[in-house]
Write a protein that holds these residues in place. Sequence first.
Motif, PDB file in Angstrom:
ATOM      1  N   GLY A 190      41.491  37.322  47.497  1.00  9.42           N
ATOM      2  CA  GLY A 190      41.492  38.681  46.926  1.00  9.42           C
ATOM      3  C   GLY A 190      41.328  39.713  48.030  1.00  9.42           C
ATOM      4  O   GLY A 190      41.707  39.484  49.176  1.00  9.42           O
ATOM      5  N   GLY A 216      35.147  35.763  47.048  1.00 13.56           N
ATOM      6  CA  GLY A 216      36.141  36.703  46.534  1.00 13.56           C
ATOM      7  C   GLY A 216      35.644  37.435  45.311  1.00 13.56           C
ATOM      8  O   GLY A 216      34.438  37.526  45.069  1.00 13.56           O
ATOM      9  N   GLY A 248      38.906  37.591  39.948  1.00 17.00           N
ATOM     10  CA  GLY A 248      40.205  36.910  39.866  1.00 17.00           C
ATOM     11  C   GLY A 248      40.143  35.581  40.605  1.00 17.00           C
ATOM     12  O   GLY A 248      40.589  34.539  40.098  1.00 17.00           O
TER      13      GLY A 248
HETATM   14  P1  ATP Z   1      39.488  41.775  44.282  1.00 14.43           P
HETATM   15  O1  ATP Z   1      38.365  42.147  43.338  1.00 14.43           O
HETATM   16  O2  ATP Z   1      39.214  42.172  45.651  1.00 14.43           O
HETATM   17  O3  ATP Z   1      40.847  42.180  43.799  1.00 14.43           O
HETATM   18  P2  ATP Z   1      39.967  39.186  43.199  1.00 14.43           P
HETATM   19  O4  ATP Z   1      39.416  37.856  43.554  1.00 14.43           O
HETATM   20  O5  ATP Z   1      39.618  39.694  41.825  1.00 14.43           O
HETATM   21  O6  ATP Z   1      39.518  40.175  44.333  1.00 14.43           O
HETATM   22  P3  ATP Z   1      42.727  38.714  42.442  1.00 14.43           P
HETATM   23  O7  ATP Z   1      43.977  39.185  43.074  1.00 14.43           O
HETATM   24  O8  ATP Z   1      42.470  39.068  41.026  1.00 14.43           O
HETATM   25  O9  ATP Z   1      41.546  39.182  43.401  1.00 14.43           O
HETATM   26  O10 ATP Z   1      42.689  37.106  42.544  1.00 14.43           O
HETATM   27  C1  ATP Z   1      42.884  36.439  43.776  1.00 14.43           C
HETATM   28  C2  ATP Z   1      43.731  35.206  43.566  1.00 14.43           C
HETATM   29  O11 ATP Z   1      43.049  34.321  42.671  1.00 14.43           O
HETATM   30  C3  ATP Z   1      45.083  35.438  42.913  1.00 14.43           C
HETATM   31  O12 ATP Z   1      46.056  35.832  43.832  1.00 14.43           O
HETATM   32  C4  ATP Z   1      45.386  34.075  42.323  1.00 14.43           C
HETATM   33  O13 ATP Z   1      45.900  33.207  43.310  1.00 14.43           O
HETATM   34  C5  ATP Z   1      44.007  33.567  41.916  1.00 14.43           C
HETATM   35  N1  ATP Z   1      43.812  33.800  40.467  1.00 14.43           N
HETATM   36  C6  ATP Z   1      43.455  34.935  39.843  1.00 14.43           C
HETATM   37  N2  ATP Z   1      43.388  34.776  38.513  1.00 14.43           N
HETATM   38  C7  ATP Z   1      43.743  33.482  38.269  1.00 14.43           C
HETATM   39  C8  ATP Z   1      43.869  32.680  37.082  1.00 14.43           C
HETATM   40  N3  ATP Z   1      43.638  33.175  35.864  1.00 14.43           N
HETATM   41  N4  ATP Z   1      44.239  31.386  37.235  1.00 14.43           N
HETATM   42  C9  ATP Z   1      44.472  30.868  38.458  1.00 14.43           C
HETATM   43  N5  ATP Z   1      44.361  31.572  39.612  1.00 14.43           N
HETATM   44  C10 ATP Z   1      44.006  32.858  39.518  1.00 14.43           C
END
Ligand code: ATP
Length: 319
Positions: A10, A101, A104
């Motif tokens: 992320g 992270g 997500g």
């Molecule tokens: P930030 O808050 O900085 O955006 P984050 O961890 O919420 O960080 P996301 O882009 O939402 O960032 O998620 C990072 C990665 O996690 C995604 O690119 C994807 O590969 C994986 N991911 C997110 N949601 C899912 C899901 N429901 N199932 C499987 N993999 C996921």
Amino acid sequence: MNRIAVLTSGGDAPGMNAAIRAVVRKSIYHQIDIYGIYRGYQGLIEDDIKELKVHSVADIIQRGGTVLSTARSEEFRSKEGQQKAIKNLSNRGIEGLIVIGGDGSFRGSMELAKQGIKVIGIPGTIDNDIPGTDQTIGFDTAVNTVISLIDKIRDTASSHDRTFVVEVMGRHAGDIAVRAGLAGGAESIVIPEAAYNFEDISARLKKGYSRGKKHSIIIVAEGVGSGEMVAEKIKKHTGLDTRVTVLGHVQRGGTPTAYDRWLASLMGAKAVDLLLESQSGLMVGIVNQQIVGIPFTQAFTERPKLDLDAYELSKILSI
Ligand code: ATP
């Protein structure tokens, strides 16, 4: 457990390196082999994995960003992508994974946990928008960056008797806006979690100017729309000379504060401890100054908690 891996996923956040360092050194202390996965889940799918040693994480505690690089991976959202990831882990005999992270990334971790990989999350995001933990790694540094920029804007605002609207990050959360607004002495704070109206903001501004105030700073969380929109409305209601500054990605960079390095070190070490206890599906959090393990599900279901008392106090203090 003899072999674990760590990745960042992320958005990056200052303090992630301190967490990586803690994970690596705590693992080595317990005689566990520790691997670094580069570019998040995408690197895991592509087998971009290297063993890390004590010296691999030397001289990084003070650096912003993440030495493991971070990425978003569409492929990992699919079962096929997750299968490739699991295969790469099992080929190397890696039994546990630590994911640094946001929420997500933890949803992705849940998928791996369901398929038998032991996974622990560490909350790293400047937005502080992960329920279940009082604070995330990177938030304190971002707030300090915003405050130092507000101080600079105030110098020019007071020299020209101007009203400045400062747009800060936070995605859907107003945490950065409230913490930096209160600590930076902002005249008004506009956040998605609280109702606001431009008559009220304008009346407060006019009251300030009528008692001789020369300038005003209004902090706007990006989650309400845009600083530009707020500035336009204020200009319309008050006729005041209003300027907009969008702080943008400077808020994501920089040397992590002492607090973020401290928090990241404690959280990194706790994540290794949880894996050693054979725990999985947990996020490390700080709750009432205690470092604890919290089920991922809690991080997804509860609403983010924002200190609205601090928001209300900022109104009283900026009269
Ligand atoms: P930030 O808050 O900085 O955006 P984050 O961890 O919420 O960080 P996301 O882009 O939402 O960032 O998620 C990072 C990665 O996690 C995604 O690119 C994807 O590969 C994986 N991911 C997110 N949601 C899912 C899901 N429901 N199932 C499987 N993999 C996921």
